[in-house]
Design an enzyme around this catalytic site. Structure first.
Site, PDB file in Angstrom:
ATOM      1  N   ALA A  72      42.038  48.728  35.775  1.00 22.75           N
ATOM      2  CA  ALA A  72      43.065  47.686  35.750  1.00 22.75           C
ATOM      3  C   ALA A  72      44.193  47.965  36.733  1.00 22.75           C
ATOM      4  CB  ALA A  72      43.624  47.534  34.338  1.00 22.75           C
ATOM      5  N   LYS A  82      44.043  49.045  39.591  1.00 18.54           N
ATOM      6  CA  LYS A  82      43.638  48.758  40.969  1.00 18.54           C
ATOM      7  C   LYS A  82      43.701  47.264  41.286  1.00 18.54           C
ATOM      8  CE  LYS A  82      40.561  52.757  41.533  1.00 18.54           C
ATOM      9  NZ  LYS A  82      41.084  53.506  40.395  1.00 18.54           N
ATOM     10  N   TYR A  83      43.940  46.431  40.275  1.00 18.66           N
ATOM     11  CA  TYR A  83      43.931  44.991  40.486  1.00 18.66           C
ATOM     12  C   TYR A  83      45.322  44.480  40.851  1.00 18.66           C
ATOM     13  CZ  TYR A  83      39.288  44.839  38.338  1.00 18.66           C
ATOM     14  OH  TYR A  83      37.958  45.014  38.054  1.00 18.66           O
ATOM     15  N   PRO A  84      45.408  43.401  41.646  1.00 22.31           N
ATOM     16  CA  PRO A  84      46.702  42.800  41.981  1.00 22.31           C
ATOM     17  C   PRO A  84      47.287  42.064  40.780  1.00 22.31           C
ATOM     18  CG  PRO A  84      44.903  41.502  42.902  1.00 22.31           C
ATOM     19  CD  PRO A  84      44.282  42.738  42.324  1.00 22.31           C
TER      20      PRO A  84
END
EC number: 1.14.11.38
Length: 291
Positions: free
Chosen positions: A65, A67-69
């Protein structure tokens, strides 16, 4: 007005012939099942996911999570947190009829992961990819090897071109490499809540960008079924036993709580304890087999 001459995703009724579904997986690599999940199931599933979305993220590192924008919301492990998924969606008979035919050359299969993605306005399109990052061994399989993974995509809101419906390149499971496809090579998997997109291993696809301005996110649950010869991405061994025993035998098998059987020449199975079946050693009960 021009008409798109590209072959489009086939859309089948949920009670269509399973052999036809499997032929489409081999020929096109993907197809859509219309109305597989009833409205009340979708509604219940969404309510449970709303609860999970409202829970503050846990402290500490989150391996995926983080690593997500910010336009991209992620909730893992819906098998544990959502009763509708584990007791209804996970054991849907049509999904399992497809899986049994699809995995017949490799033996039993189980759930590798199931998680929520919610894509908000402003999120750009994904690059084209194959679903093999969790198990890189799949990248090295020859084209003629039997498939060991199947992606099942459950839209829980409408999928439109504007909000980023999944883009699928039909026939790309026969490509040796992903390369750098153009977006006009893909077709759109526009769908309604309750429809399901079934995607064969190796098919090149991508989530589209959400270009809406009304602030409505696109919500989807992604479920990955793998041959039991592959370790699941998520583990379900931390589920409370009471929760596990409220499930059916099939549901327990999908979550790794029973001994499973790959194809021959394996003659005893995997997921054993002291050379015995896992469920027997645990004296595991099930909702449809309490003894």
């Amino acid at each position: 007005m021009t008409v798109d001459s590209k072959p489009q995703l086939q859309r089948l009724a949920a009670d269509a012939d399973v052999d036809r579904m499997c032929r489409l997986l081999e020929e096109d690599g993907a197809f859509i099942l219309k109305g597989l999940l009833p409205f009340d199931v979708v509604e219940s599933f969404n309510r449970e996911l709303d609860v999970q979305m409202a829970i503050p993220p846990p402290k500490g590192e989150r391996l995926l999570a983080d690593k997500y924008p910010p336009h991209f919301k992620y909730v893992p492990n819906v098998a544990t947190t959502c009763p509708t998924f584990r007791n209804t969606v996970l054991i849907n008979p049509v999904i399992h009829a497809i899986c049994e035919a699809y995995f017949q050359r490799t033996g039993d299969y189980w759930l590798s992961a199931a998680f929520l993605r919610e894509i908000e306005s402003g999120m750009p399109a994904q690059p084209f990819h194959r679903d093999d990052a969790t198990h890189p061994l799949m990248h090295y399989q020859p084209l003629e090897a039997p498939p060991v993974s199947l992606s099942v995509i459950f839209p829980l809101t409408e999928f439109t071109e504007e909000n980023g419906a999944t883009e699928v390149i039909l026939g790309s499971h026969r490509w040796t490499e992903v390369g750098t496809p153009e977006r006009d090579q893909a077709v759109l998997a526009t769908m309604d809540p309750g429809d399901v997109l079934i995607v064969r291993q190796r098919v090149v696809h991508a989530g589209g960008g959400n270009r809406t301005t009304a602030g409505k996110p696109r919500r989807v649950v992604l479920a990955y079924f793998n041959s039991v010869q592959l370790t699941p991405f998520e583990t379900y061994r931390t589920m409370p036993r009471e929760m596990v025993e409220s499930m059916t035998v099939l549901g327990q098998r999908m979550l790794g709580w029973r001994t499973m059987k790959p194809s021959d020449p394996n003659i005893v199975g995997i997921n054993l304890i002291d050379d015995k079946r896992l469920e027997n050693v645990l004296q595991l009960k099930a909702a449809d087999s309490p003894a």
